[in-house]
Design a protein around this motif. Structure first.
Motif, mmCIF file in Angstrom:
data_model
loop_
_atom_site.group_PDB
_atom_site.id
_atom_site.type_symbol
_atom_site.label_atom_id
_atom_site.label_comp_id
_atom_site.label_asym_id
_atom_site.label_seq_id
_atom_site.Cartn_x
_atom_site.Cartn_y
_atom_site.Cartn_z
ATOM 1 N N TYR A 1 -12.548 14.028 60.792
ATOM 2 C CA TYR A 1 -12.722 12.543 61.167
ATOM 3 C C TYR A 1 -11.946 10.760 60.148
ATOM 4 O O TYR A 1 -11.759 10.316 60.908
ATOM 5 C CB TYR A 1 -13.255 11.926 62.208
ATOM 6 C CG TYR A 1 -13.258 12.774 63.854
ATOM 7 C CD1 TYR A 1 -12.321 12.965 64.741
ATOM 8 C CD2 TYR A 1 -14.653 13.714 64.285
ATOM 9 C CE1 TYR A 1 -12.134 13.149 65.637
ATOM 10 C CE2 TYR A 1 -14.056 14.629 65.653
ATOM 11 C CZ TYR A 1 -13.239 13.813 66.060
ATOM 12 O OH TYR A 1 -12.882 14.113 67.749
ATOM 13 N N THR A 2 -12.537 10.799 59.317
ATOM 14 C CA THR A 2 -12.812 10.641 58.592
ATOM 15 C C THR A 2 -11.373 10.303 57.738
ATOM 16 O O THR A 2 -10.485 9.594 57.024
ATOM 17 C CB THR A 2 -14.164 9.796 57.407
ATOM 18 O OG1 THR A 2 -14.115 11.404 57.513
ATOM 19 C CG2 THR A 2 -14.883 9.216 58.245
ATOM 20 N N LEU A 3 -10.957 11.696 57.196
ATOM 21 C CA LEU A 3 -10.344 11.680 56.008
ATOM 22 C C LEU A 3 -8.424 12.257 56.295
ATOM 23 O O LEU A 3 -7.953 11.566 56.182
ATOM 24 C CB LEU A 3 -10.496 13.205 55.272
ATOM 25 C CG LEU A 3 -11.139 13.346 54.241
ATOM 26 C CD1 LEU A 3 -12.088 14.750 54.453
ATOM 27 C CD2 LEU A 3 -11.218 12.554 53.205
ATOM 28 N N LEU B 1 -13.888 -1.096 65.768
ATOM 29 C CA LEU B 1 -12.986 -0.018 65.921
ATOM 30 C C LEU B 1 -14.569 0.179 67.105
ATOM 31 O O LEU B 1 -13.417 1.139 68.424
ATOM 32 C CB LEU B 1 -13.574 1.266 65.008
ATOM 33 C CG LEU B 1 -12.341 1.491 63.963
ATOM 34 C CD1 LEU B 1 -13.087 2.057 63.105
ATOM 35 C CD2 LEU B 1 -11.238 1.470 64.391
ATOM 36 N N ILE B 2 -15.491 -0.337 67.244
ATOM 37 C CA ILE B 2 -16.207 0.559 68.902
ATOM 38 C C ILE B 2 -15.458 0.293 69.889
ATOM 39 O O ILE B 2 -16.208 0.117 70.799
ATOM 40 C CB ILE B 2 -17.584 -0.729 68.485
ATOM 41 C CG1 ILE B 2 -18.440 0.267 69.613
ATOM 42 C CG2 ILE B 2 -17.656 -2.007 69.173
ATOM 43 C CD1 ILE B 2 -19.317 1.277 68.983
ATOM 44 N N ILE C 1 -14.189 2.066 56.913
ATOM 45 C CA ILE C 1 -15.482 2.237 55.550
ATOM 46 C C ILE C 1 -15.220 1.606 54.441
ATOM 47 O O ILE C 1 -16.400 0.765 53.791
ATOM 48 C CB ILE C 1 -15.392 4.157 55.285
ATOM 49 C CG1 ILE C 1 -15.681 4.539 56.478
ATOM 50 C CG2 ILE C 1 -15.517 4.021 54.406
ATOM 51 C CD1 ILE C 1 -15.224 5.875 56.406
ATOM 52 N N ARG C 2 -13.717 1.231 53.916
ATOM 53 C CA ARG C 2 -13.704 0.207 52.920
ATOM 54 C C ARG C 2 -14.469 -0.281 52.693
ATOM 55 O O ARG C 2 -14.674 -1.375 52.183
ATOM 56 C CB ARG C 2 -12.808 0.490 52.890
ATOM 57 C CG ARG C 2 -11.576 1.850 51.568
ATOM 58 C CD ARG C 2 -10.335 2.008 51.006
ATOM 59 N NE ARG C 2 -9.700 3.033 50.624
ATOM 60 C CZ ARG C 2 -8.878 3.340 51.802
ATOM 61 N NH1 ARG C 2 -8.209 2.398 52.546
ATOM 62 N NH2 ARG C 2 -8.329 4.759 51.434
ATOM 63 N N LYS C 3 -13.571 -1.613 54.213
ATOM 64 C CA LYS C 3 -13.935 -2.917 54.224
ATOM 65 C C LYS C 3 -15.950 -2.745 54.516
ATOM 66 O O LYS C 3 -16.318 -4.041 54.222
ATOM 67 C CB LYS C 3 -13.339 -3.474 55.669
ATOM 68 C CG LYS C 3 -11.945 -3.128 55.846
ATOM 69 C CD LYS C 3 -11.671 -4.067 56.984
ATOM 70 C CE LYS C 3 -9.694 -4.783 56.682
ATOM 71 N NZ LYS C 3 -9.149 -4.827 58.178
ATOM 72 N N ILE C 4 -16.610 -2.327 54.966
ATOM 73 C CA ILE C 4 -17.360 -2.667 55.173
ATOM 74 C C ILE C 4 -18.657 -2.462 54.148
ATOM 75 O O ILE C 4 -19.550 -3.018 53.701
ATOM 76 C CB ILE C 4 -18.635 -1.625 56.160
ATOM 77 C CG1 ILE C 4 -17.417 -1.558 57.993
ATOM 78 C CG2 ILE C 4 -19.898 -1.116 56.665
ATOM 79 C CD1 ILE C 4 -18.053 -0.816 58.853
ATOM 80 N N TRP C 5 -18.143 -1.411 53.215
ATOM 81 C CA TRP C 5 -18.863 -0.987 51.750
ATOM 82 C C TRP C 5 -18.433 -2.205 50.932
ATOM 83 O O TRP C 5 -19.121 -3.171 50.038
ATOM 84 C CB TRP C 5 -17.536 0.423 51.447
ATOM 85 C CG TRP C 5 -18.585 0.551 50.101
ATOM 86 C CD1 TRP C 5 -17.951 0.717 49.051
ATOM 87 C CD2 TRP C 5 -20.120 1.665 49.540
ATOM 88 N NE1 TRP C 5 -18.502 1.019 47.721
ATOM 89 C CE2 TRP C 5 -19.973 1.499 47.903
ATOM 90 C CE3 TRP C 5 -20.234 1.789 50.278
ATOM 91 C CZ2 TRP C 5 -21.440 2.214 47.504
ATOM 92 C CZ3 TRP C 5 -21.461 2.223 50.128
ATOM 93 C CH2 TRP C 5 -22.040 2.872 48.846
ATOM 94 N N THR D 1 -19.846 3.066 59.713
ATOM 95 C CA THR D 1 -18.387 2.401 60.593
ATOM 96 C C THR D 1 -18.189 2.010 61.754
ATOM 97 O O THR D 1 -17.796 0.912 61.994
ATOM 98 C CB THR D 1 -17.822 3.238 59.891
ATOM 99 O OG1 THR D 1 -18.601 3.545 58.742
ATOM 100 C CG2 THR D 1 -16.417 2.868 59.250
ATOM 101 N N ILE D 2 -18.486 2.391 62.630
ATOM 102 C CA ILE D 2 -17.697 2.383 63.910
ATOM 103 C C ILE D 2 -18.428 1.060 64.644
ATOM 104 O O ILE D 2 -18.204 -0.062 65.130
ATOM 105 C CB ILE D 2 -17.775 3.170 65.119
ATOM 106 C CG1 ILE D 2 -16.944 4.448 64.666
ATOM 107 C CG2 ILE D 2 -17.312 3.329 66.054
ATOM 108 C CD1 ILE D 2 -16.781 5.594 65.281
#
Length: 309
Positions: free
Chosen positions: A285-287, A52-53, A296-300, A46-47
């Motif tokens: 770190y995610t929740l 976000l990176i 995560i939603r965008k990449i998924w 994801t990062i």
């Protein structure tokens, strides 16, 4: 006494002597390891595949996830194998390699957590200078420093262990090659070595933990001047860091600040930072992080959309 080493292999006593319990925990630890792999891979993917990176906080989180993956891979696969094996043996050289690798990766992880605390401190206390202070060059230097300090710590520890004589008992009352269970097998007075080991591991962990506690106290103190929305966002991020720090450091302090001869629950407590903490870190770190969940939603959605094409 000469530093004569007659031991060519060690035998782990493991966590339990009951075979049924071991088979049950083999299944549980296998699930935990799969959760560690999946959770940390999701964070890394994801990062690295999103904007976000570019942010220092997520850059450090990416390295933390990588350390969790590497550290658990140095410990859990052998633990799972030994739970299924009739004889839990490891050669002397492999034992020393595991000792060095585990301490190197754990030390790097500790100093990455320090870097993450420094990043949050700068973001909250000096927001106008944040991008200048936390430049990519400085972030890289902090990562290199973490590896440098970790390497020095583990090399110093390994050199001491290699010069100690193991001339009789070879049963390690643990599931991993670590300093304290190995020191119990040394056939000479280890009073001075105990002091050196506590100074090298125990005191470092305690001092770093205190530094982290002070930094988060300063962060919380400086949040008074922020808006309510800014406070909520900062508290959400900082609370995640604090949970990870407590999960990792409290068991480490318990284990490494006490001498090798003391009777305690070292091997049971060590499960917290070898298995449980690396498994929970991705969830923490995610929740609790809106940016991570959105990324995560965008990449998924992008991945599934491209597969449908």
């Amino acid at each position: 006494m000469e530093n004569q080493n007659n031991v060519t292999e060690f035998v782990f006593l493991g966590l339990w002597e009951n075979k049924r319990i071991e088979l049950l925990f083999l299944f549980l630890f296998l699930l935990c390891y799969l959760a560690v792999l999946m959770g940390n891979f999701i964070i890394l993917f994801t990062i690295t595949c999103s904007h976000l990176i570019q942010q220092p906080m997520y850059y450090f989180l990416c390295h933390l996830s990588l350390m969790d993956l590497c550290y658990t891979s140095a410990v859990i696969p052998r633990l799972i194998r030994d739970l299924a094996a009739a004889r839990k043996n490891i050669s002397y050289s492999n034992c020393m390699t595991q000792l060095f690798t585990a301490h190197l990766l754990a030390a790097v992880e500790i100093f990455i957590l320090v870097s993450m605390a420094f990043d949050r401190y700068v973001a909250i206390v000096k927001p106008l200078h944040y991008m200048v202070i936390m430049s990519r060059h400085r972030c890289n230097m902090l990562i290199v420093l973490a590896w440098g300090v970790g390497f020095l710590h583990s090399v110093a520890l390994l050199l001491v262990m290699l010069h100690l004589p193991f001339c009789g008992p070879n049963q390690i009352d643990h599931y991993v090659c670590d300093v304290k269970p190995l020191l119990k097998l040394v056939c000479k007075d280890i009073h001075v070595v105990n002091i050196l080991m506590i100074a090298n591991s125990g005191m470092v962990v305690v001092v770093v933990f205190l530094v982290l506690v002070v930094s988060y106290i300063l962060i919380l103190y400086n949040l008074r001047t922020h808006s309510s929305a800014g406070r909520r966002k900062a508290l959400s991020t900082c609370s995640s860091h604090i949970m990870v720090v407590v999960l990792f450091f409290v068991p480490c302090i318990y284990i490494y600040s006490l001498p090798a001869g003391s009777e305690n629950k070292d091997k049971e407590v060590s499960v917290f930072y070898t298995v449980i903490a690396p498994m929970l870190n991705p969830l923490i770190y995610t929740l609790r992080n809106v940016e991570m969940k959105n990324a995560i939603r965008k990449i998924w959605s992008k991945t599934t959309h491209s597969e449908l094409k």
